[in-house]
Design a protein around this motif. Structure first.
Motif, PDB file in Angstrom:
ATOM      1  N   ALA A   1     -29.894 -11.946  -2.249  1.00  0.00           N
ATOM      2  CA  ALA A   1     -30.667 -10.735  -1.973  1.00  0.00           C
ATOM      3  C   ALA A   1     -30.650 -10.419  -0.473  1.00  0.00           C
ATOM      4  CB  ALA A   1     -32.099 -10.899  -2.476  1.00  0.00           C
ATOM      5  N   ASP A   2     -30.848 -11.453   0.343  1.00  0.00           N
ATOM      6  CA  ASP A   2     -30.815 -11.246   1.798  1.00  0.00           C
ATOM      7  C   ASP A   2     -29.452 -10.746   2.252  1.00  0.00           C
ATOM      8  OD1 ASP A   2     -33.428 -12.073   1.943  1.00  0.00           O
ATOM      9  OD2 ASP A   2     -32.973 -14.039   2.812  1.00  0.00           O
ATOM     10  N   TYR A   3     -28.390 -11.329   1.712  1.00  0.00           N
ATOM     11  CA  TYR A   3     -27.035 -10.922   2.100  1.00  0.00           C
ATOM     12  C   TYR A   3     -26.818  -9.435   1.806  1.00  0.00           C
ATOM     13  CZ  TYR A   3     -22.004 -10.347   2.110  1.00  0.00           C
ATOM     14  OH  TYR A   3     -20.752  -9.876   2.358  1.00  0.00           O
ATOM     15  N   TYR A   4     -27.135  -9.013   0.578  1.00  0.00           N
ATOM     16  CA  TYR A   4     -26.892  -7.627   0.197  1.00  0.00           C
ATOM     17  C   TYR A   4     -27.849  -6.646   0.866  1.00  0.00           C
ATOM     18  CZ  TYR A   4     -23.392  -9.286  -3.007  1.00  0.00           C
ATOM     19  OH  TYR A   4     -22.272  -9.867  -3.528  1.00  0.00           O
ATOM     20  N   ALA A   5     -28.963  -7.149   1.380  1.00  0.00           N
ATOM     21  CA  ALA A   5     -29.897  -6.300   2.117  1.00  0.00           C
ATOM     22  C   ALA A   5     -29.585  -6.287   3.614  1.00  0.00           C
ATOM     23  CB  ALA A   5     -31.330  -6.790   1.890  1.00  0.00           C
ATOM     24  N   GLY A   6     -28.541  -7.027   4.022  1.00  0.00           N
ATOM     25  CA  GLY A   6     -28.156  -7.051   5.431  1.00  0.00           C
ATOM     26  C   GLY A   6     -29.017  -7.949   6.295  1.00  0.00           C
ATOM     27  N   VAL A   7     -29.738  -8.880   5.678  1.00  0.00           N
ATOM     28  CA  VAL A   7     -30.603  -9.790   6.426  1.00  0.00           C
ATOM     29  C   VAL A   7     -29.766 -10.935   6.976  1.00  0.00           C
ATOM     30  CG1 VAL A   7     -32.556 -11.385   6.271  1.00  0.00           C
ATOM     31  CG2 VAL A   7     -32.604  -9.217   5.011  1.00  0.00           C
ATOM     32  N   ASN A   8     -29.847 -11.151   8.279  1.00  0.00           N
ATOM     33  CA  ASN A   8     -29.145 -12.262   8.920  1.00  0.00           C
ATOM     34  C   ASN A   8     -29.964 -13.535   8.725  1.00  0.00           C
ATOM     35  OD1 ASN A   8     -27.240 -13.625  10.484  1.00  0.00           O
ATOM     36  ND2 ASN A   8     -28.448 -13.311  12.338  1.00  0.00           N
ATOM     37  N   ARG A   9     -29.357 -14.571   8.158  1.00  0.00           N
ATOM     38  CA  ARG A   9     -30.083 -15.823   7.925  1.00  0.00           C
ATOM     39  C   ARG A   9     -29.632 -16.880   8.908  1.00  0.00           C
ATOM     40  NH1 ARG A   9     -31.102 -17.255   1.818  1.00  0.00           N
ATOM     41  NH2 ARG A   9     -32.568 -18.685   2.761  1.00  0.00           N
ATOM     42  N   ASP A  10     -30.601 -17.549   9.474  1.00  0.00           N
ATOM     43  CA  ASP A  10     -30.318 -18.654  10.379  1.00  0.00           C
ATOM     44  C   ASP A  10     -29.893 -19.879   9.581  1.00  0.00           C
ATOM     45  OD1 ASP A  10     -30.974 -17.209  12.681  1.00  0.00           O
ATOM     46  OD2 ASP A  10     -33.100 -17.685  12.451  1.00  0.00           O
ATOM     47  N   PRO A  11     -29.194 -20.820  10.223  1.00  0.00           N
ATOM     48  CA  PRO A  11     -28.796 -22.043   9.533  1.00  0.00           C
ATOM     49  C   PRO A  11     -29.991 -22.943   9.241  1.00  0.00           C
ATOM     50  CG  PRO A  11     -27.703 -21.841  11.681  1.00  0.00           C
ATOM     51  CD  PRO A  11     -28.662 -20.718  11.555  1.00  0.00           C
ATOM     52  N   ALA A  12     -29.760 -23.938   8.408  1.00  0.00           N
ATOM     53  CA  ALA A  12     -30.777 -24.908   8.012  1.00  0.00           C
ATOM     54  C   ALA A  12     -30.602 -26.199   8.814  1.00  0.00           C
ATOM     55  CB  ALA A  12     -30.656 -25.196   6.517  1.00  0.00           C
ATOM     56  N   THR A  13     -31.464 -27.165   8.565  1.00  0.00           N
ATOM     57  CA  THR A  13     -31.298 -28.526   9.064  1.00  0.00           C
ATOM     58  C   THR A  13     -31.526 -29.481   7.900  1.00  0.00           C
ATOM     59  OG1 THR A  13     -33.620 -28.781   9.699  1.00  0.00           O
ATOM     60  CG2 THR A  13     -32.109 -28.014  11.408  1.00  0.00           C
ATOM     61  N   ILE A  14     -30.879 -30.628   7.976  1.00  0.00           N
ATOM     62  CA  ILE A  14     -31.090 -31.703   7.001  1.00  0.00           C
ATOM     63  C   ILE A  14     -31.466 -32.944   7.794  1.00  0.00           C
ATOM     64  CG2 ILE A  14     -30.020 -33.213   5.280  1.00  0.00           C
ATOM     65  CD1 ILE A  14     -28.160 -30.894   4.542  1.00  0.00           C
ATOM     66  N   THR A  15     -32.505 -33.627   7.358  1.00  0.00           N
ATOM     67  CA  THR A  15     -32.912 -34.881   7.977  1.00  0.00           C
ATOM     68  C   THR A  15     -32.713 -35.994   6.959  1.00  0.00           C
ATOM     69  OG1 THR A  15     -34.542 -33.732   9.322  1.00  0.00           O
ATOM     70  CG2 THR A  15     -34.783 -36.122   9.129  1.00  0.00           C
ATOM     71  N   GLU A  16     -31.921 -36.979   7.344  1.00  0.00           N
ATOM     72  CA  GLU A  16     -31.633 -38.143   6.490  1.00  0.00           C
ATOM     73  C   GLU A  16     -32.313 -39.359   7.114  1.00  0.00           C
ATOM     74  OE1 GLU A  16     -27.677 -40.565   4.898  1.00  0.00           O
ATOM     75  OE2 GLU A  16     -27.515 -39.220   6.612  1.00  0.00           O
ATOM     76  N   THR A  17     -33.171 -40.019   6.358  1.00  0.00           N
ATOM     77  CA  THR A  17     -33.911 -41.175   6.852  1.00  0.00           C
ATOM     78  C   THR A  17     -33.529 -42.395   6.028  1.00  0.00           C
ATOM     79  OG1 THR A  17     -35.739 -39.719   7.464  1.00  0.00           O
ATOM     80  CG2 THR A  17     -36.213 -42.082   7.352  1.00  0.00           C
ATOM     81  N   ILE A  18     -33.161 -43.472   6.727  1.00  0.00           N
ATOM     82  CA  ILE A  18     -32.709 -44.701   6.063  1.00  0.00           C
ATOM     83  C   ILE A  18     -33.609 -45.851   6.492  1.00  0.00           C
ATOM     84  CG2 ILE A  18     -30.787 -46.298   5.699  1.00  0.00           C
ATOM     85  CD1 ILE A  18     -28.933 -43.946   6.621  1.00  0.00           C
ATOM     86  N   GLU A  19     -34.173 -46.538   5.506  1.00  0.00           N
ATOM     87  CA  GLU A  19     -34.938 -47.751   5.781  1.00  0.00           C
ATOM     88  C   GLU A  19     -33.948 -48.899   5.887  1.00  0.00           C
ATOM     89  OE1 GLU A  19     -38.261 -50.605   3.669  1.00  0.00           O
ATOM     90  OE2 GLU A  19     -38.064 -48.539   2.991  1.00  0.00           O
ATOM     91  N   GLU A  20     -33.828 -49.473   7.074  1.00  0.00           N
ATOM     92  CA  GLU A  20     -32.820 -50.495   7.330  1.00  0.00           C
ATOM     93  C   GLU A  20     -33.254 -51.860   6.770  1.00  0.00           C
ATOM     94  OE1 GLU A  20     -29.997 -49.648   8.259  1.00  0.00           O
ATOM     95  OE2 GLU A  20     -30.235 -47.804   9.385  1.00  0.00           O
TER      96      GLU A  20
END
Length: 141
Positions: A79-98
């Protein structure tokens, strides 16, 4: 941890999109790998060198469909794409218990998410959805 080894149970993944957290209750796997560009350099003496340049990260994950979260997210993206809305990138956080008791956290930045498969619908089977991503960097937090 099992027998001194990390297992998938030691990992948690948080996805933050421009519209807020993407909360998936049943992430089944998470894969990531670096992208590199290799260039051979061959001087006149014939002794080849290899130049390796990091080009970001790629990855994927699967989630069992327990609600419409991924479908809704993709519908909003369209919907955002077809409405011309510019979307910012995301972030992913990966947490590992060592194994030694510590915690390691990685942050993937400038993440572009793609819904690869909204899932196969079959009787008596769960619906597994899959997404892939590219990221500019993976930083240790």
């Amino acid at each position: 941890m099992q027998g001194g080894y990390n297992t998938g149970k030691d990992v948690s993944v948080d996805i933050n999109t421009p519209t807020g957290p993407l909360r998936l209750g049943k992430i089944m796997n998470f894969k990531s790998k670096p992208k590199v560009s290799n260039t051979e350099i061959v001087p006149l003496n014939g002794q080849t060198d290899e130049l390796q340049i990091p080009k970001g990260w790629t990855g994927s994950f699967d989630a069992e469909r327990i609600d419409s979260t991924l479908d809704d997210w993709w519908a909003q993206f369209e919907a955002d794409y077809y409405a011309g809305v510019n979307r910012d990138p995301a972030t992913i956080t990966e947490t590992i218990e060592e194994v030694g008791g510590g915690i390691t956290t990685w942050r993937y930045t400038n993440v572009i998410l793609t819904l690869d498969n909204a899932g196969d619908k079959e009787g008596d089977k769960t619906i597994r959805q899959s997404m892939s991503f590219t990221a500019r960097r993976r930083l240790k937090v």
